[in-house]
Write a protein that holds these residues in place. Structure first.
Motif, PDB file in Angstrom:
ATOM      1  N   ILE A  78       0.844  -1.202   0.000  1.00 41.51           N
ATOM      2  CA  ILE A  78       0.000   0.000   0.000  1.00 41.51           C
ATOM      3  C   ILE A  78       0.875   1.245   0.000  1.00 41.51           C
ATOM      4  CG2 ILE A  78      -1.622   1.338   1.398  1.00 41.51           C
ATOM      5  CD1 ILE A  78      -2.904  -1.295   2.245  1.00 41.51           C
ATOM      6  N   ILE A  79       1.950   1.224   0.789  1.00 41.49           N
ATOM      7  CA  ILE A  79       2.850   2.376   0.838  1.00 41.49           C
ATOM      8  C   ILE A  79       3.481   2.605  -0.531  1.00 41.49           C
ATOM      9  CG2 ILE A  79       4.980   3.264   1.861  1.00 41.49           C
ATOM     10  CD1 ILE A  79       4.269   1.809   4.417  1.00 41.49           C
ATOM     11  N   GLN A  80       3.866   1.536  -1.207  1.00 38.01           N
ATOM     12  CA  GLN A  80       4.568   1.658  -2.484  1.00 38.01           C
ATOM     13  C   GLN A  80       3.632   1.610  -3.687  1.00 38.01           C
ATOM     14  OE1 GLN A  80       7.316  -1.633  -2.080  1.00 38.01           O
ATOM     15  NE2 GLN A  80       8.926  -0.305  -1.244  1.00 38.01           N
ATOM     16  N   ALA A  81       2.326   1.601  -3.440  1.00 43.06           N
ATOM     17  CA  ALA A  81       1.368   1.517  -4.543  1.00 43.06           C
ATOM     18  C   ALA A  81       1.403   2.793  -5.383  1.00 43.06           C
ATOM     19  CB  ALA A  81      -0.042   1.272  -4.005  1.00 43.06           C
ATOM     20  N   LEU A  85       1.483   6.832  -4.220  1.00 48.41           N
ATOM     21  CA  LEU A  85       2.565   7.715  -4.635  1.00 48.41           C
ATOM     22  C   LEU A  85       2.050   8.849  -5.511  1.00 48.41           C
ATOM     23  CD1 LEU A  85       5.375   5.108  -5.416  1.00 48.41           C
ATOM     24  CD2 LEU A  85       4.985   6.397  -3.311  1.00 48.41           C
ATOM     25  N   GLN A  86       0.985   8.605  -6.260  1.00 48.84           N
ATOM     26  CA  GLN A  86       0.418   9.688  -7.062  1.00 48.84           C
ATOM     27  C   GLN A  86      -0.174  10.771  -6.178  1.00 48.84           C
ATOM     28  OE1 GLN A  86      -3.150   9.004  -9.547  1.00 48.84           O
ATOM     29  NE2 GLN A  86      -1.852   9.573 -11.281  1.00 48.84           N
ATOM     30  N   ARG A  87      -0.871  10.358  -5.124  1.00 57.04           N
ATOM     31  CA  ARG A  87      -1.387  11.340  -4.167  1.00 57.04           C
ATOM     32  C   ARG A  87      -0.246  12.113  -3.515  1.00 57.04           C
ATOM     33  NH1 ARG A  87      -6.293  13.279  -3.540  1.00 57.04           N
ATOM     34  NH2 ARG A  87      -5.782  13.586  -1.346  1.00 57.04           N
ATOM     35  N   LEU A 161       4.200  15.122 -15.363  1.00 57.49           N
ATOM     36  CA  LEU A 161       4.995  15.357 -14.159  1.00 57.49           C
ATOM     37  C   LEU A 161       5.166  14.076 -13.354  1.00 57.49           C
ATOM     38  CD1 LEU A 161       6.217  17.818 -12.511  1.00 57.49           C
ATOM     39  CD2 LEU A 161       4.116  17.721 -11.162  1.00 57.49           C
ATOM     40  N   PHE A 162       4.143  13.239 -13.319  1.00 54.83           N
ATOM     41  CA  PHE A 162       4.211  12.010 -12.526  1.00 54.83           C
ATOM     42  C   PHE A 162       4.767  10.838 -13.331  1.00 54.83           C
ATOM     43  CE2 PHE A 162       2.206   8.117 -10.816  1.00 54.83           C
ATOM     44  CZ  PHE A 162       2.740   8.157  -9.533  1.00 54.83           C
ATOM     45  N   TYR A 163       4.476  10.795 -14.626  1.00 55.12           N
ATOM     46  CA  TYR A 163       4.848   9.607 -15.397  1.00 55.12           C
ATOM     47  C   TYR A 163       6.124   9.780 -16.220  1.00 55.12           C
ATOM     48  CZ  TYR A 163       0.520   7.350 -14.107  1.00 55.12           C
ATOM     49  OH  TYR A 163      -0.499   6.763 -13.392  1.00 55.12           O
ATOM     50  N   PHE A 164       6.658  11.021 -16.283  1.00 58.48           N
ATOM     51  CA  PHE A 164       7.966  11.175 -16.907  1.00 58.48           C
ATOM     52  C   PHE A 164       9.049  11.003 -15.845  1.00 58.48           C
ATOM     53  CE2 PHE A 164       6.095  13.791 -20.612  1.00 58.48           C
ATOM     54  CZ  PHE A 164       5.907  12.633 -21.330  1.00 58.48           C
ATOM     55  N   ASN A 165      10.191  11.640 -16.016  1.00 55.82           N
ATOM     56  CA  ASN A 165      11.334  11.379 -15.138  1.00 55.82           C
ATOM     57  C   ASN A 165      11.739  12.604 -14.325  1.00 55.82           C
ATOM     58  OD1 ASN A 165      11.751   8.632 -15.933  1.00 55.82           O
ATOM     59  ND2 ASN A 165      12.647   9.382 -17.843  1.00 55.82           N
ATOM     60  N   HIS A 166      10.771  13.238 -13.725  1.00 56.40           N
ATOM     61  CA  HIS A 166      11.114  14.368 -12.849  1.00 56.40           C
ATOM     62  C   HIS A 166      11.836  13.847 -11.608  1.00 56.40           C
ATOM     63  CE1 HIS A 166      10.715  17.948 -10.354  1.00 56.40           C
ATOM     64  NE2 HIS A 166      10.451  18.616 -11.470  1.00 56.40           N
ATOM     65  N   PRO A 167      12.883  14.546 -11.151  1.00 57.31           N
ATOM     66  CA  PRO A 167      13.683  14.011 -10.023  1.00 57.31           C
ATOM     67  C   PRO A 167      12.957  13.991  -8.694  1.00 57.31           C
ATOM     68  CG  PRO A 167      14.428  16.215 -10.650  1.00 57.31           C
ATOM     69  CD  PRO A 167      13.455  15.789 -11.692  1.00 57.31           C
ATOM     70  N   TYR A 168      11.835  14.704  -8.565  1.00 52.68           N
ATOM     71  CA  TYR A 168      11.154  14.763  -7.269  1.00 52.68           C
ATOM     72  C   TYR A 168       9.725  14.230  -7.307  1.00 52.68           C
ATOM     73  CZ  TYR A 168      14.987  17.987  -6.241  1.00 52.68           C
ATOM     74  OH  TYR A 168      16.220  18.539  -6.079  1.00 52.68           O
ATOM     75  N   TYR A 169       9.008  14.451  -8.408  1.00 53.60           N
ATOM     76  CA  TYR A 169       7.574  14.177  -8.424  1.00 53.60           C
ATOM     77  C   TYR A 169       7.186  12.982  -9.287  1.00 53.60           C
ATOM     78  CZ  TYR A 169       7.942  19.013  -6.872  1.00 53.60           C
ATOM     79  OH  TYR A 169       8.308  20.140  -6.206  1.00 53.60           O
ATOM     80  N   SER A 170       8.086  12.406 -10.001  1.00 51.00           N
ATOM     81  CA  SER A 170       7.739  11.296 -10.885  1.00 51.00           C
ATOM     82  C   SER A 170       7.601   9.997 -10.099  1.00 51.00           C
ATOM     83  CB  SER A 170       8.800  11.136 -11.975  1.00 51.00           C
ATOM     84  OG  SER A 170      10.027  10.714 -11.404  1.00 51.00           O
ATOM     85  N   TYR A 171       6.939   9.058 -10.741  1.00 52.06           N
ATOM     86  CA  TYR A 171       6.777   7.738 -10.115  1.00 52.06           C
ATOM     87  C   TYR A 171       8.122   7.033  -9.965  1.00 52.06           C
ATOM     88  CZ  TYR A 171       5.363   2.869  -9.554  1.00 52.06           C
ATOM     89  OH  TYR A 171       5.227   1.590  -9.086  1.00 52.06           O
ATOM     90  N   ASN A 172       8.993   7.215 -10.939  1.00 54.86           N
ATOM     91  CA  ASN A 172      10.315   6.592 -10.851  1.00 54.86           C
ATOM     92  C   ASN A 172      11.093   7.120  -9.649  1.00 54.86           C
ATOM     93  OD1 ASN A 172       9.898   5.057 -13.142  1.00 54.86           O
ATOM     94  ND2 ASN A 172      10.713   6.623 -14.516  1.00 54.86           N
ATOM     95  N   ALA A 173      10.965   8.421  -9.391  1.00 53.20           N
ATOM     96  CA  ALA A 173      11.682   8.999  -8.247  1.00 53.20           C
ATOM     97  C   ALA A 173      11.069   8.546  -6.932  1.00 53.20           C
ATOM     98  CB  ALA A 173      11.666  10.521  -8.347  1.00 53.20           C
ATOM     99  N   LEU A 174       9.745   8.566  -6.841  1.00 57.88           N
ATOM    100  CA  LEU A 174       9.090   8.196  -5.583  1.00 57.88           C
ATOM    101  C   LEU A 174       9.131   6.697  -5.327  1.00 57.88           C
ATOM    102  CD1 LEU A 174       5.977  10.552  -5.739  1.00 57.88           C
ATOM    103  CD2 LEU A 174       8.061  10.857  -4.395  1.00 57.88           C
TER     104      LEU A 174
END
Length: 736
Positions: A78-81, A85-87, A161-174
């Motif tokens: 749930i934490i890593q869902a 992470l989008q929220r 912002l969430f699905y690309f490769n932003h260093p702070y807000y993307s899914y890959n970063a989180l």
């Protein structure tokens, strides 16, 4: 020992590659990693209580570890869902834009990173639309606006912002947020590292809130849906149950049924009683009828006239009617005999019987019949039997009427009973279903209460703290890894090269490649400032070669000198140099030496050479002690077999710095077959110092350090040494 020396020499040979290459790469990595970005780590600890927490659900007191592990895994997932992470991403982005400051670092984001984020948004194609979504007064409204604006479109800024490769807000970063269970406890440890302290702190802080909300939403959503389902089913089935019960009540009222089972039992009991009374009444009716017939036969004419008397018939009917009434009343109620109406009928019946008796006495002429029977008794008996017959007939009629009514009741109760049983079965089924749903409903309520208790136990035990200092950059590890990696790479590269290389290089490799015994090695020219040492080393090597050759001489043939053939597979292997060195050395000690060189002393393309059966065919012996013959390379010319067989020693000369090719193997194999059974020896030229020292011993200069290095190279670790520094200026001195 041979392989230990070989490995040590291999490492010594590549020492500069190892040292300089490793140092160069390490220094370069050190310089490149000087500008590594700083990283800030934030962690938090969550107490879940899924294992040791109190539960309202029934259990045996034992912990199901598989279920517990599944519960922990669910919490981690749930934490890593992605939804969680989008929220977190949207709330973090909203908080950054609301509270960020382009001129001053704060607890939300540094000024430099805020400027990058803001300028990137402002300069985007639809940056103005996104900026309009930011409500500086409310983070919640800003998040709601961002979610409404988000669309699964490549050109949508918030979606990217969430699905690309932003260093702070993307899914890959989180998704780099690490969640791990602490041992076998109820605790979960959450870690996150980024290049901004405010981002790291707020990411974990928001994640803690979103995790608890998401967990409650998921668990309560499941339970609430189940509870709503069971409640709806209970209402529906309860309504059906009430409808069935009301229908049964209405049916009982319609059919005038108070207690079906008791009523049917009563009807069955009455039916049984009527069957017995019917049998009794029928028996009485038949017996009285027979008696009347018999008595009427014994009456005379005068007595029979009595039966037609109107007054008598009237009284008889009255008596019959009273008898029927009494019989009917006694049949309807067993207590009728005690009632006043029944008693009055009986009194009237007695009066009618008296009157009938009086009338019958008036018609009796004779007192006795011809058979001698009293006529008065006959009349009395006839009257009695008539009354009993009337009574039996009345009883039978009443009983038959009651049986008809009972048959109607049976016809009434039969369908009513099956209908009532069907309705009761339907009510029972609905009731059982209702009770089952009620139990499930209560279990769901208990489950919800238990989830409320479980959710209440989920709390952040160690809240995230704002990082003041940056984490170690790992520069030291990177440099050390680069050092070790470069060292191993160079070592591995040269090791592979060593394994596949066919360069002769030293005696070990030369023997492995050529399969020939090695007689010695001659040093390569050195560029040392003290060139005198080169000459000394060459003289020592020449002396060693001389001794090795002289040991091969057994007995001097009659009429010819000792002959040594110098052979090579290629040009430039150093045959001429060796012959010159040996000629000079042997001449210096008084030996008569003569050298023969191809192209000068004999022609390798002449018939005389090619068909020679002895060296004497191409050269006339004189008084030489030793004849040194230099033949051309085997690749260019062949050597007649009688010539090589006549030699006392065949010496194959090869440079250590050249590769041993397959053609060399073929040529050497042919040569070995030519000189069999003699032995072919290999001599190495252009050899490094350590190769020559394997045959000559330690070469000058004889300094203390060189002596120690030589001792170590020979693995003579505990050797007792005597240092003689005077010998370094002497040639060939063997004193100890």
């Amino acid at each position: 020992m041979e392989y230990i020396l070989y490995i040590s020499r291999f490492l010594y040979r590549i020492r500069w590659w190892l040292l300089l290459g490793t140092i160069a790469v390490t220094v370069m990595v050190y310089m490149v990693t000087g500008n590594l970005s700083k990283s800030y780590n934030v962690n938090a600890t969550i107490y879940t209580g899924v294992i040791s927490g109190y539960s309202l659900e029934e259990n045996s007191g034992k912990i199901d570890w598989a279920t517990s592990q599944n519960a922990i895994d669910n919490l981690i997932n749930i934490i890593q869902a992605e939804s969680t992470l989008q929220r977190v991403s949207m709330r973090l982005y909203a908080r950054t834009l609301i509270y960020g400051n382009p001129n001053e670092d704060n607890e939300y984001i540094t000024a430099a990173h805020y400027r990058d984020i803001y300028n990137h948004l402002k300069n985007s194609p639809k940056g103005a639309q996104v900026l309009a979504l930011i409500d500086k007064t409310s983070e919640e409204r800003t998040v709601a606006n961002l979610f409404r604006y988000m669309r699964p479109n490549r050109d949508n800024y918030i979606y990217g912002l969430f699905y690309f490769n932003h260093p702070y807000y993307s899914y890959n970063a989180l998704s780099k947020i690490k969640v791990a269970r602490k041992g076998a406890s109820d605790l979960l440890e959450v870690n996150y590292t980024s290049s901004d302290p405010g981002i790291s702190y707020n990411t974990i802080s928001i994640l803690m809130e979103e995790f608890v909300n998401e967990y409650r939403t998921i668990r309560y959503g499941e339970t609430d849906k189940v509870i709503d389902y069971f409640k709806g089913e209970l209402d529906r089935i309860g309504k059906d149950l009430r409808g069935e019960e009301d229908a049964l009540t209405d049916y009982n009222i319609e059919k005038r049924i108070i207690n079906y089972y008791d009523e049917t039992k009563e009807v069955a009991a009455i039916n049984k009683e009527y069957e017995l009374r019917e049998q009794e009444a029928l028996a009485a009716f038949n017996s009285t009828k027979v008696m009347l017939t018999e008595l009427e036969k014994q009456m005379d004419q005068n007595t029979k006239q009595l039966l037609t008397n109107m007054e008598f018939v009237s009284k008889l009917k009255e008596a019959s009617t009273l008898t029927g009434k009494i019989s009917e009343m006694e049949t309807v109620s067993n207590n009728a005999t005690n009632g006043p109406s029944t008693q009055s009928y009986k009194d009237r019946l007695k009066q009618a019987q008296k009157e009938l008796t009086s009338l019958s006495n008036q018609y009796v002429a004779n007192k006795f019949t011809k058979e001698g029977v009293s006529r008065g008794n006959i009349i009395d008996q006839w009257l009695e039997q008539t009354l009993q017959h009337q009574k039996a007939e009345s009883d039978l009629r009443v009983i038959l009427e009651s049986r008809r009514e009972l048959n109607e009741k049976y016809a009434f109760f039969a369908p009513v009973g099956s209908t009532i049983k069907r309705k009761e079965r339907s009510i029972s089924f609905i009731e059982e279903n209702y009770l089952s749903l009620l139990k499930s409903y209560n279990d769901a309520l208990m489950r919800k209460k238990n989830l409320e208790m479980t959710s209440a136990t989920i709390k952040v035990l160690n809240r995230p703290a704002f990082p003041i200092s940056a984490e170690p950059t790992g520069r030291k590890k990177i440099v050390m890894t680069a050092f070790a990696g470069t060292f191993l790479f160079i070592l591995g590269f040269f090791l592979i090269l060593e394994l596949i290389d066919h360069t002769l290089r030293d005696s070990v490799r030369a023997f492995r490649l050529t399969k020939l015994p090695i007689l010695g090695a001659f040093p390569a020219p050195s560029f040392l400032k003290r060139r005198q040492l080169n000459k000394i080393c060459e003289e020592i090597a020449t002396k060693q070669l001389s001794n090795s050759i002289l040991r091969q001489f057994k007995q001097k043939p009659e009429g010819r000198p000792y002959m040594v053939d110098f052979i090579s597979t290629e040009r430039g292997d150093g045959k001429s140099l060796l012959i010159e060195q040996l000629t000079a050395y042997w001449s210096s000690i008084g030996l008569k030496v003569r050298k023969l060189k191809w192209g000068e002393d004999f022609d390798t393309n002449s018939r005389q050479y090619l068909l020679a059966q002895s060296v004497s065919d191409i050269y006339t012996f004189k008084d030489e002690d030793i004849l040194l013959i230099e033949y051309p390379s085997l690749k260019e010319n062949s050597i007649p077999e009688p010539l090589v067989n006549e030699a006392d020693l065949n010496l194959l000369v090869a440079r250590v710095n050249r590769g041993w090719k397959e053609t060399d193997n073929i040529l050497v194999d042919k040569l070995k077959r030519q000189i069999a059974p003699q032995q072919l020896y290999l001599y190495l030229t252009q050899a490094p110092r350590y190769v020559v020292q394997d045959y000559t011993g330690m070469l000058p200069p004889y300094t203390f350090i060189r002596q120690q290095l030589y001792r170590l190279s020979q693995l003579a670790f505990t050797e007792k040494t005597i240092y003689n520094f005077a010998r370094k200026n002497k040639k060939g001195d063997d004193q100890e």
